[in-house]
Design an enzyme around this catalytic site. Structure first.
Site, PDB file in Angstrom:
ATOM      1  N   LYS A   1      50.551  -3.513  15.609  1.00  0.00           N
ATOM      2  CA  LYS A   1      51.228  -3.974  16.829  1.00  0.00           C
ATOM      3  C   LYS A   1      50.232  -4.676  17.764  1.00  0.00           C
ATOM      4  O   LYS A   1      50.592  -5.626  18.467  1.00  0.00           O
ATOM      5  CB  LYS A   1      51.902  -2.812  17.558  1.00  0.00           C
ATOM      6  CG  LYS A   1      53.083  -2.185  16.838  1.00  0.00           C
ATOM      7  CD  LYS A   1      54.223  -3.150  16.587  1.00  0.00           C
ATOM      8  CE  LYS A   1      55.088  -3.377  17.803  1.00  0.00           C
ATOM      9  NZ  LYS A   1      56.284  -4.198  17.478  1.00  0.00           N
TER      10      LYS A   1
ATOM     11  N   TYR B   1      50.734   1.654  12.400  1.00  0.00           N
ATOM     12  CA  TYR B   1      51.762   0.957  13.179  1.00  0.00           C
ATOM     13  C   TYR B   1      51.145   0.334  14.428  1.00  0.00           C
ATOM     14  O   TYR B   1      51.298  -0.861  14.697  1.00  0.00           O
ATOM     15  CB  TYR B   1      52.868   1.948  13.553  1.00  0.00           C
ATOM     16  CG  TYR B   1      53.862   1.440  14.574  1.00  0.00           C
ATOM     17  CD1 TYR B   1      54.901   0.598  14.194  1.00  0.00           C
ATOM     18  CD2 TYR B   1      53.765   1.815  15.918  1.00  0.00           C
ATOM     19  CE1 TYR B   1      55.816   0.133  15.134  1.00  0.00           C
ATOM     20  CE2 TYR B   1      54.672   1.361  16.859  1.00  0.00           C
ATOM     21  CZ  TYR B   1      55.699   0.526  16.461  1.00  0.00           C
ATOM     22  OH  TYR B   1      56.601   0.067  17.394  1.00  0.00           O
TER      23      TYR B   1
END
Length: 362
Positions: free
Chosen positions: A165, A161
């Site tokens: 990002k 994640y």
């Protein structure tokens, strides 16, 4: 030729029409990921502030006659374009949940999808793109105290994640182009919580029901930022509104938190006791917890050719629970006047009240 003649004879009227359109367009926005937890709260605050709101998502998460919904694939420009045409500002808060552990999905949505958003914004004439990023883009599992936006991106991101990002935030900030009237900014919240939260509170209560919340990692003194969802939304809207006034804000990232760092285990304990569950009572030394999690991760690697295991007790989760990681909001305060709307005490109280269905009977 006829068009030119008519345009000349009606110049004042046409100019007036453009002014009216510009004024109305300035208050029209699209929330990408508007059916999610943060997105729904963002839609509500935008409506309260007089905006006309579109929502683009893979599904319609709620009904509201004041909102126009567009359903489609974030990576498909043909799906996305109708939702962005004619709006001034796009808030991009779509992302798979951090715990999904699907590298391909994270890369497709967070990076490829965001590149599609940028391209479509340019094609549709969008003036401002505000990204929901994450303060975790600078976190590597070691203490961060009052961290600023000047910290470098993590060389070893804590998970897929966060890895995507970082790619996403870089793409959005690099796309900032004042000469072409396209301004971008990234908001970095940390530990979002609040009513309708599908992750933090439900997962915490599920762990408590299974008897997994008896121990705390470390001495319980490590300060962490948890941020009420309405404060996160407020930061996004302020950034967008000031971005139109001061192009110098473009291409920058901003930490947005409650500006009240709180001991990690104190925060969890307040949620637990507020819903009639016992707070953790026993301490495990941080070094011991990390060492055990590391050994478990090695075991998982050894047996992975034979069996797939997704351990919940991992070194990075130990680091998240046992280290200091809180961030300075001074940049947002100085450049666009950010101040949290809701204090931590009120935020916890409202959150607990909203999860009455998870309350344990005494």
């Amino acid at each position: 030729m006829e068009q030119a003649v008519h345009g000349e004879s009606k110049r004042g009227q046409v100019t007036g029409t453009h002014l009216t359109n510009d004024i109305s367009k300035a208050k029209k926005c699209t929330v990408i990921g508007g059916s999610g937890f943060l997105g729904q709260h963002m839609v509500e605050q935008l409506l309260e502030r007089g905006y006309t709101v579109n929502v683009f998502d893979i599904h319609q998460g709620f009904d509201n006659p004041r909102v126009q919904f567009f359903i489609g694939d974030l990576c498909n420009q043909q799906d996305l374009y109708p939702a962005l045409k004619g709006v001034s500002t796009v808030f991009h808060c779509a992302s798979p949940p951090p715990y999904s552990n699907n590298k391909e999905l994270f890369y497709r949505v967070n990076f490829i999808g965001t590149k599609t958003v940028i391209e479509t914004c340019r094609e549709a004439g969008v003036q401002k793109l505000i990204l929901t990023s994450s303060a975790s883009v600078v976190f590597e599992g070691v203490d961060i105290k009052n961290g600023t936006e000047d910290l470098p991106y993590a060389m070893k991101p804590i998970d897929y994640y966060t890895e995507t990002k970082i790619l996403q935030e870089r793409a959005v900030l690099d796309a900032n182009d004042p000469k072409k009237n396209f301004l971008t900014a990234a908001i970095r919240p940390h530990g979002i919580f609040g009513p309708r939260d599908p992750q933090l509170v439900p997962i915490l209560i599920d762990a408590a029901r299974k008897g997994k919340m008896k121990f705390m990692i470390g001495n319980g003194e490590n300060l962490v930022d948890f941020t009420f969802v309405e404060n996160v939304v407020h930061g996004h809207i302020l950034a967008a509104e000031h971005l139109s006034q001061d192009a110098a804000l473009g291409g920058k990232a901003f930490h947005i938190t409650n500006d009240e760092p709180i001991p990690f285990w104190t925060f969890l304990s307040r949620i637990l006791t507020g819903l009639n569950y016992e707070a953790p009572k026993y301490h495990i030394p941080y070094w011991m917890a990390y060492y055990l999690a590391f050994l478990l991760s090695l075991l998982v690697m050894v047996v992975s050719p034979l069996i797939q295991i997704q351990p919940t007790f991992t070194p990075i989760r130990v680091a998240l629970a046992g280290t200091f990681h809180y961030y300075s909001c001074e940049k947002a305060k100085k450049l666009f006047g950010y101040r949290p709307l809701v204090t931590m005490d009120e935020a916890v109280e409202r959150t607990v009240q909203s999860f009455h269905h998870l309350r344990k009977d005494k």
